[in-house]
Design a protein around this motif. Structure first.
Motif, PDB file in Angstrom:
ATOM      1  N   LEU A  72       0.832  -1.214   0.000  1.00 27.26           N
ATOM      2  CA  LEU A  72       0.000   0.000   0.000  1.00 27.26           C
ATOM      3  C   LEU A  72       0.866   1.263   0.000  1.00 27.26           C
ATOM      4  CD1 LEU A  72      -2.788  -1.114   2.495  1.00 27.26           C
ATOM      5  CD2 LEU A  72      -3.129  -0.555   0.082  1.00 27.26           C
ATOM      6  N   LEU A  73       1.927   1.258   0.818  1.00 24.69           N
ATOM      7  CA  LEU A  73       2.819   2.423   0.847  1.00 24.69           C
ATOM      8  C   LEU A  73       3.579   2.558  -0.467  1.00 24.69           C
ATOM      9  CD1 LEU A  73       4.198   2.192   4.509  1.00 24.69           C
ATOM     10  CD2 LEU A  73       2.440   3.745   3.635  1.00 24.69           C
ATOM     11  N   ASN A  74       4.005   1.435  -1.022  1.00 24.85           N
ATOM     12  CA  ASN A  74       4.711   1.463  -2.313  1.00 24.85           C
ATOM     13  C   ASN A  74       3.802   1.951  -3.437  1.00 24.85           C
ATOM     14  OD1 ASN A  74       7.072   0.545  -1.160  1.00 24.85           O
ATOM     15  ND2 ASN A  74       6.748  -1.598  -1.711  1.00 24.85           N
ATOM     16  N   ALA A  75       2.494   1.746  -3.261  1.00 21.09           N
ATOM     17  CA  ALA A  75       1.526   2.203  -4.272  1.00 21.09           C
ATOM     18  C   ALA A  75       1.296   3.708  -4.192  1.00 21.09           C
ATOM     19  CB  ALA A  75       0.197   1.469  -4.095  1.00 21.09           C
ATOM     20  N   GLY A  76       1.791   4.338  -3.101  1.00 22.22           N
ATOM     21  CA  GLY A  76       1.681   5.790  -2.996  1.00 22.22           C
ATOM     22  C   GLY A  76       0.921   6.316  -1.800  1.00 22.22           C
ATOM     23  N   ALA A  77       0.394   5.417  -0.954  1.00 22.49           N
ATOM     24  CA  ALA A  77      -0.310   5.868   0.247  1.00 22.49           C
ATOM     25  C   ALA A  77       0.672   6.576   1.180  1.00 22.49           C
ATOM     26  CB  ALA A  77      -0.948   4.685   0.969  1.00 22.49           C
ATOM     27  N   CYS A  78       0.197   7.615   1.873  1.00 17.94           N
ATOM     28  CA  CYS A  78       1.071   8.331   2.810  1.00 17.94           C
ATOM     29  C   CYS A  78       1.147   7.617   4.153  1.00 17.94           C
ATOM     30  CB  CYS A  78       0.599   9.770   2.991  1.00 17.94           C
ATOM     31  SG  CYS A  78      -0.982   9.947   3.845  1.00 17.94           S
ATOM     32  N   ALA A  79       0.134   6.784   4.442  1.00 17.19           N
ATOM     33  CA  ALA A  79       0.074   6.009   5.683  1.00 17.19           C
ATOM     34  C   ALA A  79      -0.992   4.939   5.502  1.00 17.19           C
ATOM     35  CB  ALA A  79      -0.284   6.917   6.861  1.00 17.19           C
ATOM     36  N   VAL A  80      -1.055   4.015   6.456  1.00 21.20           N
ATOM     37  CA  VAL A  80      -2.126   3.013   6.437  1.00 21.20           C
ATOM     38  C   VAL A  80      -2.798   2.984   7.804  1.00 21.20           C
ATOM     39  CG1 VAL A  80      -1.070   1.579   4.651  1.00 21.20           C
ATOM     40  CG2 VAL A  80      -0.590   1.090   7.038  1.00 21.20           C
ATOM     41  N   GLY A  81      -4.091   2.744   7.803  1.00 18.20           N
ATOM     42  CA  GLY A  81      -4.839   2.619   9.046  1.00 18.20           C
ATOM     43  C   GLY A  81      -5.045   1.156   9.377  1.00 18.20           C
ATOM     44  N   MET A  82      -4.758   0.786  10.627  1.00 14.07           N
ATOM     45  CA  MET A  82      -4.877  -0.610  11.047  1.00 14.07           C
ATOM     46  C   MET A  82      -5.625  -0.711  12.365  1.00 14.07           C
ATOM     47  SD  MET A  82      -1.108  -2.079  10.089  1.00 14.07           S
ATOM     48  CE  MET A  82      -1.682  -3.779  10.177  1.00 14.07           C
ATOM     49  N   GLY A  83      -6.486  -1.713  12.475  1.00 14.35           N
ATOM     50  CA  GLY A  83      -7.260  -1.893  13.688  1.00 14.35           C
ATOM     51  C   GLY A  83      -7.234  -3.313  14.199  1.00 14.35           C
ATOM     52  N   ARG A  84      -8.317  -4.033  13.953  1.00 10.57           N
ATOM     53  CA  ARG A  84      -8.498  -5.356  14.567  1.00 10.57           C
ATOM     54  C   ARG A  84      -7.365  -6.331  14.266  1.00 10.57           C
ATOM     55  NH1 ARG A  84     -13.942  -4.050  13.050  1.00 10.57           N
ATOM     56  NH2 ARG A  84     -15.252  -3.781  14.897  1.00 10.57           N
ATOM     57  N   SER A  85      -6.736  -6.197  13.107  1.00 14.21           N
ATOM     58  CA  SER A  85      -5.649  -7.135  12.771  1.00 14.21           C
ATOM     59  C   SER A  85      -4.468  -6.986  13.728  1.00 14.21           C
ATOM     60  CB  SER A  85      -5.175  -6.919  11.327  1.00 14.21           C
ATOM     61  OG  SER A  85      -4.590  -5.640  11.163  1.00 14.21           O
ATOM     62  N   LEU A  86      -4.403  -5.870  14.450  1.00 12.30           N
ATOM     63  CA  LEU A  86      -3.324  -5.663  15.412  1.00 12.30           C
ATOM     64  C   LEU A  86      -3.673  -6.155  16.816  1.00 12.30           C
ATOM     65  CD1 LEU A  86      -2.099  -2.031  14.565  1.00 12.30           C
ATOM     66  CD2 LEU A  86      -1.030  -4.183  13.897  1.00 12.30           C
ATOM     67  N   TYR A  87      -4.975  -6.199  17.140  1.00 11.76           N
ATOM     68  CA  TYR A  87      -5.307  -6.488  18.540  1.00 11.76           C
ATOM     69  C   TYR A  87      -6.299  -7.604  18.803  1.00 11.76           C
ATOM     70  CZ  TYR A  87      -9.587  -3.615  17.977  1.00 11.76           C
ATOM     71  OH  TYR A  87     -10.785  -3.102  17.572  1.00 11.76           O
ATOM     72  N   LEU A  88      -7.057  -8.035  17.801  1.00 14.78           N
ATOM     73  CA  LEU A  88      -8.121  -9.012  18.046  1.00 14.78           C
ATOM     74  C   LEU A  88      -7.537 -10.334  18.549  1.00 14.78           C
ATOM     75  CD1 LEU A  88     -11.183  -8.750  17.766  1.00 14.78           C
ATOM     76  CD2 LEU A  88     -11.019  -9.987  15.602  1.00 14.78           C
ATOM     77  N   ASN A  89      -8.079 -10.823  19.655  1.00 17.55           N
ATOM     78  CA  ASN A  89      -7.650 -12.088  20.264  1.00 17.55           C
ATOM     79  C   ASN A  89      -6.164 -12.109  20.633  1.00 17.55           C
ATOM     80  OD1 ASN A  89     -10.279 -13.169  19.884  1.00 17.55           O
ATOM     81  ND2 ASN A  89      -9.754 -13.650  17.757  1.00 17.55           N
ATOM     82  N   GLN A  90      -5.622 -10.946  20.964  1.00 18.32           N
ATOM     83  CA  GLN A  90      -4.210 -10.848  21.323  1.00 18.32           C
ATOM     84  C   GLN A  90      -4.066 -10.436  22.780  1.00 18.32           C
ATOM     85  OE1 GLN A  90      -1.363 -11.237  19.339  1.00 18.32           O
ATOM     86  NE2 GLN A  90      -1.587 -10.049  17.464  1.00 18.32           N
ATOM     87  N   SER A  91      -2.993 -10.907  23.414  1.00 24.00           N
ATOM     88  CA  SER A  91      -2.632 -10.436  24.743  1.00 24.00           C
ATOM     89  C   SER A  91      -2.034  -9.031  24.616  1.00 24.00           C
ATOM     90  CB  SER A  91      -1.591 -11.367  25.366  1.00 24.00           C
ATOM     91  OG  SER A  91      -0.377 -11.290  24.622  1.00 24.00           O
ATOM     92  N   TYR A  92      -1.806  -8.387  25.761  1.00 22.22           N
ATOM     93  CA  TYR A  92      -1.187  -7.054  25.739  1.00 22.22           C
ATOM     94  C   TYR A  92       0.148  -7.109  25.008  1.00 22.22           C
ATOM     95  CZ  TYR A  92       0.804  -2.633  27.352  1.00 22.22           C
ATOM     96  OH  TYR A  92       1.386  -1.386  27.399  1.00 22.22           O
TER      97      TYR A  92
END
Length: 199
Positions: free
Chosen positions: A163-183
């Protein structure tokens, strides 16, 4: 340019939390911060926003805003960014009068250009997975390289670099970072995302 917007451009990772439980949202936000993500969007009730905004080292973005009343609630508790899931042009007046930056969402090239015309600093492209991922960002930016776009919606670690290589300035991330994960698991996911964005 606000410090929150500068931080998005710098880190290239924008954390999103979809949790109504204030304690759970606070835990995720702290884990994001420990992992290096400093701008966090809370798309939740005002109590959750209040709780997470107690973390002084984080720039809190108020997500899910559709009405000016919602925006004013967030402004009153000190949010640093206003974020709408749609192209809600009426929020530009609130942003301008409060000096709080506004991020609008777009799905089409026409919407993205309309957001740019009203000086939205970063445009959320949502839902990126359904729109076609990195290929869509490439196609969108080919005639409009001046757009600052941030794809969001089911973004995973392996999508960051394309996504960044395609030209995005940033990416938004949510559940893929925290769902069913410990601290610790969330901290490690955040660290990995930040590392990928820096490569």
């Amino acid at each position: 340019m606000s410090d929150a917007i500068k931080e998005i451009f710098k880190s290239r990772i924008y954390g999103i939390i979809r949790e109504d439980d204030p304690n759970k949202a606070l835990e995720i936000a702290n884990a994001y911060l420990e992992g290096g993500i400093k701008v966090v969007e809370i798309n939740s009730n005002i109590e959750t926003l209040k709780e997470v905004s107690k973390i002084k080292s984080i720039y809190i973005a108020q997500g899910g805003i559709i009405t000016s009343e919602q925006a004013h609630e967030g402004i009153n508790i000190g949010v640093k960014l206003l974020v709408s899931p749609i192209l809600q042009m009426g929020l530009t007046k609130v942003s301008s009068s409060s000096k709080i930056p506004l991020i609008l969402s777009a799905t089409t090239p026409n919407e993205a250009y309309s957001a740019w015309k009203v000086r939205v600093p970063i445009i959320k492209i949502f839902p990126i997975k359904d729109l076609g991922g990195a290929t869509y960002i490439e196609d969108l930016l080919r005639p409009m390289k001046f757009l600052n776009v941030m794809p969001c919606g089911s973004v995973k670690i392996e999508h960051i670099k394309p996504l960044l290589n395609a030209g995005a300035c940033a990416v938004g991330m949510g559940r893929s970072l925290y769902l069913n994960q410990s601290y610790d698991g969330i901290v490690n996911s955040a660290k990995e995302a930040v590392a990928q964005a820096r490569q």
